[in-house]
Structures are given as C-alpha cells and as structure tokens.
Write an enzyme that holds these catalytic residues in place. Structure first.
Site, PDB file in Angstrom:
ATOM      1  N   ARG A  59       4.824  -6.145   0.843  1.00  0.00           N
ATOM      2  CA  ARG A  59       4.295  -5.548   1.974  1.00  0.00           C
ATOM      3  C   ARG A  59       3.253  -4.547   1.965  1.00  0.00           C
ATOM      4  NH1 ARG A  59       9.696  -3.335   4.946  1.00  0.00           N
ATOM      5  NH2 ARG A  59      10.474  -4.734   4.102  1.00  0.00           N
ATOM      6  N   ASP A  61       1.210  -1.111   3.498  1.00  0.00           N
ATOM      7  CA  ASP A  61       1.123  -0.341   4.522  1.00  0.00           C
ATOM      8  C   ASP A  61      -0.070  -0.249   5.443  1.00  0.00           C
ATOM      9  OD1 ASP A  61       3.544   0.758   3.641  1.00  0.00           O
ATOM     10  OD2 ASP A  61       2.869   2.580   2.922  1.00  0.00           O
ATOM     11  N   ARG A 204       1.378   5.995  -2.636  1.00  0.00           N
ATOM     12  CA  ARG A 204       0.595   7.145  -1.855  1.00  0.00           C
ATOM     13  C   ARG A 204       1.497   8.504  -2.133  1.00  0.00           C
ATOM     14  NH1 ARG A 204       0.608   4.851   3.600  1.00  0.00           N
ATOM     15  NH2 ARG A 204      -0.316   6.889   4.264  1.00  0.00           N
TER      16      ARG A 204
END
Length: 254
Positions: A59, A61, A204
């Site tokens: 997945r 974000d 991140r």
C-alpha cells in the site's frame, strides 16, 4: 472484449502499472475516499464484465506516487494484449497500465515480492516545476555527507519500530535493508532506499530523520539511538508524501 473462457480454470494475472498519487488517498481501497485500487478494479470489472478484485504489492500512503507497481487478479477468461490498451483508454490520465501477463496460480503480488525500492526527492532551491514531486527544502541547507553517514547506520539494524506508523496491524517490524543513499544532482537531492519490506510511513519517517541530520539538528550517530529507542517519537517528523515514489518491486518470475 476479445477474451475466451478457460473451462472454469481460474487463471492468475499480474498487472504492472504506474500512477501519480496526487489525487488519491493511497493505493488501497478506502471506505469513503478515492484510491488507485478502486479505479483499477472498476476499470477491470467493467471491461471484463465480471467483478474483479486485485491484490497489490503493497500500500502507498495518500499522495505517494508509483513508477512501477504490481497487483494480481484472478479470472476464468484468457486475456490478450488488447486489454492493456482498453484499460489505458478507460482509466484516468494519472494511472497507466504497462503490461498484463499470466503467472502461476499461487504467485502472490505481495508475499512473493523480494524487494521494494523507493526514491525521495528534495529540491534545494524554490522550483515551480517540482512543487508536486519534490520537497521544497530551500530555506535551510543540508549536508548530504552527514546524511549518507547516517544512512550507513540503518544497515546495522533490522527492527525499525521507531520509523513505523503507530497502532498498525504489523505482525513484525523487522526489515532487511539493501540500499539507502543520497545523491545530489545540481539543486536536487535523491534518496534511494531498498529493503525486503517496509512498514507504513517508514520511508517518510527515515527521510524526516535524515533531514534533521543534514540540517544539523541531530548528529549522524544519534540515528543509532533513535532506532534503539523503538519509539516513533524519537524519530523525525514524516517528510511530505508528494515527493515519494515507489520505483520498483522485485520478483523471481521463474
């Protein structure tokens, strides 16, 4: 659709595609928000005239892009190369299908991936042309050498709890790091990171921490303490999503 039915034999197909994540709340289907997976399944189901469910390699974000993403789906139909063109005609401009090919019926887009590679872009000058694809970090200079020094510490560890989003359903926070380095090209920095798997928000959070090193807020050796604390609050703030790209997912298709 010029496809044939395969006498009730379920066939598994891999789909290779890319997308600009700006308009999507991530890859994975959301209850109320638009996702890449929803668009993909809607297009496949419409063209193939049956309900198609896909399983992605992972997945991404909200706002994150993918230059090379994979998913698999099952159907009884024998598909041909026309489907790529049909899907690209049907899908919005920010999702592009590269190829669709048959794999063994137990081959899995998520669990059979051997590595994932991401790139993160930082602009060291205010650049109107990369506002949507790079973190505009021109107010404060960054020391790339210190950032690369800090990257080397990542290879000493496998538990990356400090860089994981809190309260997720991960069974383990262990990841094996293959690559982590910064390169400078003119006024742009590119961070390339590759591992067997990534935790939610991990890249991140790592970038945010490396930028704290580069701006002198913490020292490279402090990253060791950040990782050993196994606490998300020890790491830096998450870097903006719009500058992150999933660029490759590895498989052994033999």
């Amino acid at each position: 659709m010029d496809s044939l039915h395969s006498n009730n034999i379920i066939l598994r197909y891999f789909i290779e595609f890319s997308y600009n994540g700006k308009n999507y709340f991530g890859y994975q289907i959301q209850p109320k928000d638009i996702s890449v997976q929803e668009e993909l399944e809607k297009a496949l189901s419409t063209i193939l005239r049956e309900e198609i469910k896909t399983t992605g390699a992972g997945r991404t974000d909200t706002g994150v892009h993918a230059k090379r993403m994979f998913a698999h789906f099952d159907t009884e139909q024998v598909l041909n190369e026309k489907l790529v063109h049909q899907l690209n005609s049907f899908l919005p401009a920010d999702i592009g299908i590269r190829r669709i090919f048959q794999v063994k019926d137990d081959f899995h887009a998520r669990f059979d991936a051997t590595f994932r590679t991401y790139e993160y872009y930082i602009s060291l000058e205010k650049n109107p042309f990369t506002q949507d694809s790079a973190w505009q970090h021109w107010r404060k200079s960054l020391d790339i050498n210190k950032m690369n020094e800090a990257c080397k510490i990542l290879f000493e560890y496998e538990d990356f709890t400090s860089f994981a989003k809190l309260h997720t359903d991960n069974k383990t926070n262990l990841c094996k790091m293959y690559k982590a380095e910064w390169e400078q090209n003119g006024t742009e920095l590119k961070f390339t990171i590759s591992a067997n798997r990534f935790l939610r928000n991990m890249v991140r959070a790592i970038v945010g921490t490396m930028v704290e090193v580069g701006s002198g807020k913490i020292q490279p050796e402090d990253v060791r303490k950040v990782i050993e604390n196994k606490n998300r609050n020890s790491a830096g703030t998450s870097a903006p999503a719009h500058a992150l790209f999933l660029v490759d997912v590895g498989y052994d298709f033999k």
